[in-house]
Scaffold this active site. Structure first.
Site, PDB file in Angstrom:
ATOM      1  N   SER A 141       1.057  -1.145   0.205  1.00  0.00           N
ATOM      2  CA  SER A 141       0.046   0.100   0.106  1.00  0.00           C
ATOM      3  C   SER A 141       0.821   1.308   0.076  1.00  0.00           C
ATOM      4  CB  SER A 141      -0.725  -0.107   1.247  1.00  0.00           C
ATOM      5  OG  SER A 141      -1.619   0.997   1.328  1.00  0.00           O
ATOM      6  N   LYS A 167      -1.224  -1.060  -4.245  1.00  0.00           N
ATOM      7  CA  LYS A 167      -2.495   0.123  -3.795  1.00  0.00           C
ATOM      8  C   LYS A 167      -2.154   1.326  -3.821  1.00  0.00           C
ATOM      9  CE  LYS A 167      -4.902   0.107   0.447  1.00  0.00           C
ATOM     10  NZ  LYS A 167      -5.783  -0.473   1.459  1.00  0.00           N
ATOM     11  N   LYS A 169      -3.012   5.157  -2.492  1.00  0.00           N
ATOM     12  CA  LYS A 169      -3.804   5.880  -1.536  1.00  0.00           C
ATOM     13  C   LYS A 169      -4.462   7.251  -2.426  1.00  0.00           C
ATOM     14  CE  LYS A 169      -4.166   3.715   2.269  1.00  0.00           C
ATOM     15  NZ  LYS A 169      -5.346   3.126   3.029  1.00  0.00           N
ATOM     16  N   ASP A 195      -7.391   3.195  -2.918  1.00  0.00           N
ATOM     17  CA  ASP A 195      -8.266   3.358  -1.611  1.00  0.00           C
ATOM     18  C   ASP A 195      -8.373   4.981  -1.422  1.00  0.00           C
ATOM     19  OD1 ASP A 195      -9.254   3.045   0.959  1.00  0.00           O
ATOM     20  OD2 ASP A 195      -7.443   1.892   1.722  1.00  0.00           O
ATOM     21  N   GLU A 220     -11.460   1.074  -3.675  1.00  0.00           N
ATOM     22  CA  GLU A 220     -11.706   0.662  -2.191  1.00  0.00           C
ATOM     23  C   GLU A 220     -12.101   1.925  -1.480  1.00  0.00           C
ATOM     24  OE1 GLU A 220      -8.341  -0.971  -0.103  1.00  0.00           O
ATOM     25  OE2 GLU A 220      -9.026  -0.657   1.955  1.00  0.00           O
ATOM     26  N   ASP A 245     -14.243  -1.194   2.849  1.00  0.00           N
ATOM     27  CA  ASP A 245     -13.283  -1.586   4.093  1.00  0.00           C
ATOM     28  C   ASP A 245     -13.837  -0.944   5.359  1.00  0.00           C
ATOM     29  OD1 ASP A 245     -11.246  -1.319   6.087  1.00  0.00           O
ATOM     30  OD2 ASP A 245      -9.868  -0.278   4.601  1.00  0.00           O
ATOM     31  N   LYS A 269     -10.647  -6.964   7.508  1.00  0.00           N
ATOM     32  CA  LYS A 269      -9.692  -6.728   8.567  1.00  0.00           C
ATOM     33  C   LYS A 269     -10.277  -7.353   9.824  1.00  0.00           C
ATOM     34  CE  LYS A 269      -7.683  -2.623   6.919  1.00  0.00           C
ATOM     35  NZ  LYS A 269      -7.944  -1.014   6.796  1.00  0.00           N
ATOM     36  N   GLY A 297      -4.715  -4.345   6.124  1.00  0.00           N
ATOM     37  CA  GLY A 297      -3.757  -4.173   7.025  1.00  0.00           C
ATOM     38  C   GLY A 297      -3.970  -2.764   7.870  1.00  0.00           C
TER      39      GLY A 297
END
Ligand code: SMG
Ligand code: MG
Length: 374
Positions: A141, A167, A169, A195, A220, A245, A269, A297
């Site tokens: 990430s 991934k 952000k 995300d 996400e 998420d 998660k 995570g």
């Protein structure tokens, strides 16, 4: 007492300050160090179990934060579990259900009890949960950067280290352009996902839907945790799968989100839904609804990552997890370091979490220790 029943003698709450190898920026802020809360359960038979609490220092990912988690554990959750004469990990949720919320705190306590129970029984967490794999595919990430050039450089560095899935952000003002630049730099075949960490609002719907043109594996949680209908509308407008998420707070919430059409992939998660046992149920719900899951995570130390690897060994985990090698997070991990080979990390096989705490590292990062006795 039947063989797996225990009684706790005492519980330690340890606070650690673990510096991150590089700052990690998301739409809700920058993390430069991990303020870790460890729950250590000691049974009257001398078994010891560890549970890492993933709450962040501030209530920005969810309403939980580490000081609040430490407080509710010390004053409510731990006393409820210490009083139990025939304790099993499976009973922790029921013993603490009278206290509303605080799922990350509950998850850490349940994991500490479960680790003690499994170390005593000589069974690995992966085997207990029903894991079927010896190693699992992982990704990395990548945080928000000041410039697009820095982002492309960071991604290329992770690609050189062997990360197959990336991934990114995103946040309003840092989305289409940087993601397009990374897509151009890595080419069309590298699995890329984004995300938003709830940073977008309903008025941004058409803008978020433009991410659909970038060949992403998934999008996400762009919208708020309770914006189920809005995510469903985004899903109707995109070919790219939507993944949730922050919205996924239980096995029941997993079913609701999938059935509402708000997501076709789930980020699991355990801590966000109160523990690994609830995560196992959420996995089973997703499987029953033909929905792939992957393991999220929270910048865990090796202890929390060991538990995530065990969960990710379950058959429904069809996509790489946010479970990177130790070196991506910490110069000195709390456990033997996790190493990535061919884009995969091995699932620990020893009893419980399957790893030992490096006492020298623990000693050097420990900032506070409290003990709660029966
Ligand atoms: O553990 O590799 C990791 C971090 C994965 O991006 C990650 N987690 O929303 O999925 C998420 C974030 C939440 C934590 S940000 C500190
Ligand atoms: Mg997320």
């Amino acid at each position: 007492m039947s063989s797996n029943q225990m009684k706790l003698e005492r519980v330690e709450l340890l606070r650690l300050e673990m510096p991150l190898v590089s700052p990690f920026r998301t739409s809700f802020g920058v993390q430069t160090a991990r303020d870790v809360l460890l729950v250590v359960a000691h049974t009257t038979d001398g078994a010891v179990g560890y549970g890492e609490c993933v709450a962040l220092a501030e209530p920005v990912y969810s309403e939980e934060y580490v000081d609040g988690a430490a407080h509710v554990l010390e004053h409510y959750l731990v006393p409820a579990v210490l009083a139990c004469e025939d304790l099993t990990a499976a009973r922790v949720a029921e013993l603490t259900e009278g206290f509303v919320g605080h799922r990350m705190a509950k998850a850490a306590l349940e994991l500490a009890v479960l680790d003690a129970e499994l170390r005593q029984a000589g069974m690995s967490l992966a085997a207990y949960l029903g894991g079927t794999r010896e190693r699992v595919p992982v990704g990395v990430s990548v945080g928000i950067t000041d410039t697009i050039g820095q982002l492309v450089e960071t991604v290329q560095r992770y690609r050189e280290q062997g990360y197959g899935r990336i991934k990114l952000k995103i946040e309003p003002g840092f989305d289409l352009e940087p993601v397009r630049a990374v897509r151009e730099a890595v080419g069309p075949d590298v699995p890329l996902q984004v995300d938003g960490n709830t940073a977008y609002r309903a008025a941004d719907l058409a803008h978020v839907a433009k991410l659909d043109d970038l060949g992403l594996l998934l999008i996400e949680q762009p919208f708020e945790h309770d914006a189920i209908a809005l995510h469903a509308e985004l899903a109707r407008r995109c070919r790219t799968p939507i993944c949730l998420d922050e919205s996924i707070t239980s096995a029941a919430a997993t079913a609701r989100a999938i059935l509402a059409g708000a997501c076709s992939i789930v980020n699991l998660k355990a801590a966000r839904m109160g523990g690994y046992l609830e995560a196992r149920r959420a996995h089973d719900v997703a499987q029953a609804l033909d929905t792939p899951v992957w393991c999220g995570g929270m910048l865990e130390t090796g202890l929390g990552r060991a538990a995530n690897l065990a969960l990710a060994a379950l058959p429904g985990f069809a996509l790489p997890g946010d479970i990177s090698a130790s070196a991506r997070y910490y110069a000195e991990d709390l456990t033997e370091p996790f190493i990535m080979v061919d884009g995969q990390i091995e699932v620990p096989r020893g009893p419980g979490l399957g790893l030992t705490v490096r006492e020298d590292v623990l000693g050097s990062v420990l900032t506070e220790r409290r003990e709660i006795r029966a």
